[in-house]
Design a protein around this motif. Structure first.
Motif: not given
Length: 399
Positions: A254, A259, A264, A270
């Protein structure tokens, strides 16, 4: 000018009818805690404003005594307008006082100058109101969007559809339509709508989570949405979920560097970016991912299951802090995707339900800002409108 006590009593009467109507005056008194005489005195004031009406049929539950005439909201007399300003699409709605959608429209746009977008929204709102509101009197316009919102002044800052500028939406829209304008952050407005006439109408505390292009959270207790000291409560974009081992192997870090933050793991951007890398969809749209899943694409299904589990993890964290009676989730790929709710609920013990308003949640939430104002101060809010019937000649709605 109504006194504070009379205004509070009128609000109690109107809310009793919203939650329990149609209902006789004697029952309104019981529900609201007011005397029957007070309810009787307030009824004509609310009826004159087009907020309440008597039904033709007597109370069906009554078996003895003088017939009691039920009272209900007058959904045929008034209407409210709503506009949700999205990054690439604005959603518009016209509602009656029970929160029923009379008409809706969508407006696609790039990033025009703020005034150009506001002009287009007002033009479309005028056409929508003319087509769907009928003879109803318009009580106001609610405008919502993601970003820093000062509800007291009606300003919205940093919104991509407005070029990132800080814009006084109350003044800009009010100048064009000649009606009272109320402005708020979109997730807080969604929570208020759910508490007014959605799935949370009979609960005392509510957690509301919106998962879309942007992420937002709102907490409501006794009908009041918490705003925070700087009107910034509910920023859960980078909420750490503490599950880096569960992050997809192909997940990009991110912008915050993690993560395992909420964005994210569950954000639309995403999620659709992963779907494109896997060849599931040709463009980054969550509705196409859902369509592919329902067509039997196992990769799309797995993506949405992982996303739902991440949303459930966020709900678990937030519910553990605030312990709301009910949790509502909304957003494309969640609200209309009941098949993935079990995955979401695995991670939390809190009761979790999708929004009652489906894909129309943004338009309903925006218009609900006006309805919320009416139910909090019915004598003052509608009196203000009656005193402002004349509008600028260039108004697309009242001119």
């Amino acid at each position: 000018m109504p006194t504070p006590v009379r205004a509070a009593n009128a609000a109690a009467v109107l809310r009793a009818v919203l939650l329990h109507g149609p209902v006789p005056r004697t029952r309104i008194a019981e529900i609201s805690g007011l005397s029957p005489a007070t309810v009787t005195r307030l009824y004509p004031l609310l009826a004159e404003r087009g907020l309440l009406r008597e039904l033709d049929e007597p109370d069906a539950a009554q078996t003895v005594g003088r017939p009691r005439v039920p009272v209900d909201l007058d959904a045929s007399a008034c209407a409210v307008l709503g506009a949700h300003l999205g990054a690439r699409r604005s959603r518009l709605g016209v509602l009656d006082l029970r929160g029923r959608l009379l008409g809706a429209a969508e407006l696609e746009h790039e990033v025009p100058a703020p005034r150009a977008l506001i002009d287009r929204v007002c033009e479309r709102l005028g056409a929508l109101a003319a087509r769907t509101a009928g003879p109803r009197r318009l009580l106001g316009l609610g405008v919502i969007g993601a970003g820093p919102v000062d509800a007291a002044t009606g300003t919205l800052g940093g919104h991509p559809a407005l070029g990132g500028h800080c814009v006084d939406l109350r003044a800009e829209f009010g100048e064009r339509i000649g009606l009272p304008v109320y402005v708020d952050e979109h997730t807080r407005a969604m929570a208020a709508a759910e508490a007014l006439f959605g799935r949370a109408r009979r609960v005392r505390s509510l957690g509301y989570l919106y998962v879309g292009d942007v992420l937002g959270f709102a907490y409501s207790a006794e009908g009041d949405v918490h705003r925070g000291a700087h009107a910034a409560a509910g920023d859960v974009t980078h909420l750490p979920l503490g599950v880096p081992r569960c992050a997809p192997a192909d997940a990009e870090p991110c912008s915050c560097g993690a993560r395992d933050c909420f964005l994210s793991l569950a954000g639309e951007g995403p999620t659709t970016a992963r779907a494109m890398r896997l060849g599931v969809v040709p463009e980054p749209r969550i509705d196409l991912v859902l369509k592919a899943s329902r067509a039997g694409d196992e990769r799309a299904e797995q993506l949405l299951r992982e996303r739902s589990r991440s949303v459930g993890a966020a709900v678990s964290v937030l519910a553990g802090i605030l312990d709301p009676e009910l949790f509502v989730v909304a957003g494309a790929g969640l609200t209309e995707a009941a098949e993935f709710l079990p995955e979401l609920r695995v991670a939390t013990r809190t009761a979790v339900v999708p929004s009652a308003f489906g894909a129309r949640v943004n338009a309903v939430a925006a218009a609900s800002l006006v309805i919320d104002r009416v139910f909090r101060d019915p004598l003052g809010a509608v009196s203000d409108v009656r005193g402002r019937r004349s509008a600028p000649m260039n108004s697309p709605i009242n001119g």
